[in-house]
Scaffold this motif. Structure first.
Motif: not given
Length: 235
Positions: A7, A12-15, A61-62, A202, A234
């Motif tokens: 995150p 806390g965006t998941n990459c 956020d992405h 997320h 998000g």
């Protein structure tokens, strides 16, 4: 198969970094706000060579780290054409100002090489085959990426902000549509096998089987009920 996720940033965006194995080429999914350092650490840890960045949608956020990540590795970014404008104009995508302090941390704009995603496309990248499904509702250009079952893993769906563990993406920002997101859930998620692992934009991972049984929105779709407002999560 190697899937390394973390995150990143204020939301806390998941990459995710995805590769056939450590020491091989990889694809980077959704390098968002403050994700560049995490991407660099994962590349070093797993000895990876990025060949592309792929984006589930265009919200800040992405995509906030797309320019530095693509520039550092001289790779293209893939995005659906309906969301492409968001890389250069994030405030329009949010329908409000995101604030100068945050903007001061970002490199706004497109990377040098942008390629456009189409529904049903099969992207052959880094020895992987990612299946693209257009899934509007959170944004007009939202997509998911599917990976088929392999010897060591079940099928995987990178769902972006379409489907979360226990919830779905918000629909109150420009381009959001409650009816569209339910239609996308019905077309993209309901037909998948229960064993499919869902890695979302997320929150924690889940499975289609778990969401089919417990997610109120997926249950609503399965029952053929109408649209209800989606929660905020998000951007």
């Amino acid at each position: 198969m190697l899937i390394a996720g973390f995150p990143a940033g204020a939301w806390g965006t998941n990459c995710y970094l995805v590769a056939p194995a450590a020491g091989e080429e990889c694809v980077i999914i959704d390098p968002g706000h403050q994700a560049a350092d995490g991407v660099a650490e994962a590349i070093t840890k797993h000895r990876l060579k990025p060949v592309a960045v792929v984006l589930t949608h265009g919200h800040l956020d992405h995509v906030a780290s797309v320019v530095p990540v693509c520039g550092a590795h001289d790779v293209p970014a893939w995005i659906h054409p309906d969301d492409r404008y968001m890389m250069s104009d994030p405030e329009k995508a949010l329908g409000r100002s995101i604030g100068m302090p945050l903007l001061g941390e970002l490199t706004i704009g497109e990377p040098d090489d942008v390629k456009e995603l189409t529904d049903g496309a099969a992207l052959d990248l880094a020895g992987l085959e990612l299946t693209v499904s257009h899934a509007p509702g959170h944004t007009k250009g939202s997509v998911t990426f599917g990976l088929p079952e392999a010897a060591d893993i079940p099928p995987v769906l990178f769902s972006g902000d379409l489907l979360f563990a226990g919830s779905i993406g918000r629909t109150d920002l420009p381009g959001g549509d409650p009816a569209e997101i339910l239609d996308s859930l019905a077309r993209v998620c309901l037909p998948l096998d229960d064993s499919t692992v869902v890695l979302s934009g997320h929150g924690p991972q889940t499975t289609i089987g778990r969401e089919r049984a417990t997610n109120p929105y997926l249950r609503q779709v399965a029952a053929g009920q109408g649209a209800q407002p989606a929660p905020r999560r998000g951007m």
